[in-house]
Enzyme design. Sequence first.
Site, mmCIF file in Angstrom:
data_model
loop_
_atom_site.group_PDB
_atom_site.id
_atom_site.type_symbol
_atom_site.label_atom_id
_atom_site.label_comp_id
_atom_site.label_asym_id
_atom_site.label_seq_id
_atom_site.Cartn_x
_atom_site.Cartn_y
_atom_site.Cartn_z
ATOM 1 N N SER A 1 51.996 56.587 60.438
ATOM 2 C CA SER A 1 52.594 56.799 59.120
ATOM 3 C C SER A 1 52.250 58.151 58.510
ATOM 4 O O SER A 1 52.921 58.603 57.579
ATOM 5 C CB SER A 1 52.163 55.686 58.153
ATOM 6 O OG SER A 1 50.787 55.789 57.836
ATOM 7 N N SER B 1 47.960 54.080 63.255
ATOM 8 C CA SER B 1 49.420 54.070 63.173
ATOM 9 C C SER B 1 49.938 55.473 62.881
ATOM 10 O O SER B 1 49.169 56.389 62.568
ATOM 11 C CB SER B 1 49.896 53.112 62.076
ATOM 12 O OG SER B 1 49.676 53.676 60.793
#
Length: 245
Positions: free
Chosen positions: A40, A38
């Site tokens: 993030s 991901s």
Amino acid sequence: MARRKSSGLVENIKTIVYAGLIAIAIRTVAFEPFNIPSGSMIPTLLVGDYLFVSKYSYGYSHFSLPLSPPLFHGRIFGRMPQRGDVAVFKLPRDTSQDYIKRIIGLPGDRVQMKQGQLYINGQPVPRKPAGEYIAEGDGPRMLLKRYLETLPGGREHYILKATDDGPLDNTQEYKVPDGYVFAMGDNRDNSLDSRVLNAVGFVPVENLVGRAEFIFLSIGGSASLWEFWDWPFEIRWRRLFSGIH
């Protein structure tokens, strides 16, 4: 003849077993590979990065072992992380999941976000504009603002911001309990982290798996599996063997 074949088979099996035990030992006490699924931690880590985490950096808990059997509690040869470390940890509410974030708060720290600005122990953490950044690989491409943030102690790293008025840009003040740390993603407006108490919250030191050290492979991932002729062009060669700061 039959005895020789049998002996050779036994030796091959022994070699495989020994190799497996050595691999498990290295993964348990030295380094373990992880991949980034991901965005993030953009811009520090990109989707498709593969990295090694040092298991010895914070000592060993039962989460250091394969499958995390609850054989003991606490940490052996335990050491606290330093503020600014990028660390892998087991999600407190679901220890089957691995998360990777930056350690922002240590035990006793007070952490808060005010209008997109990070505060630690009542003091704003300096950030300097560092141009714009196009984030991609985790949903639609986004043009974000990049800042160079300097944590207490002098460690610097880049963060990304889409806005200073998002859902996690104005928070309560979090007091980090003893035996816990506070973790945040560098992609501040696209990170589920310690700011969300009912999802991540404070991270027990026991849950720390290790410190992210360096990237050994990075793949863009835009080519399909069957487009093997494009695979070499998917590798982000400049990121290979780069350290994580």
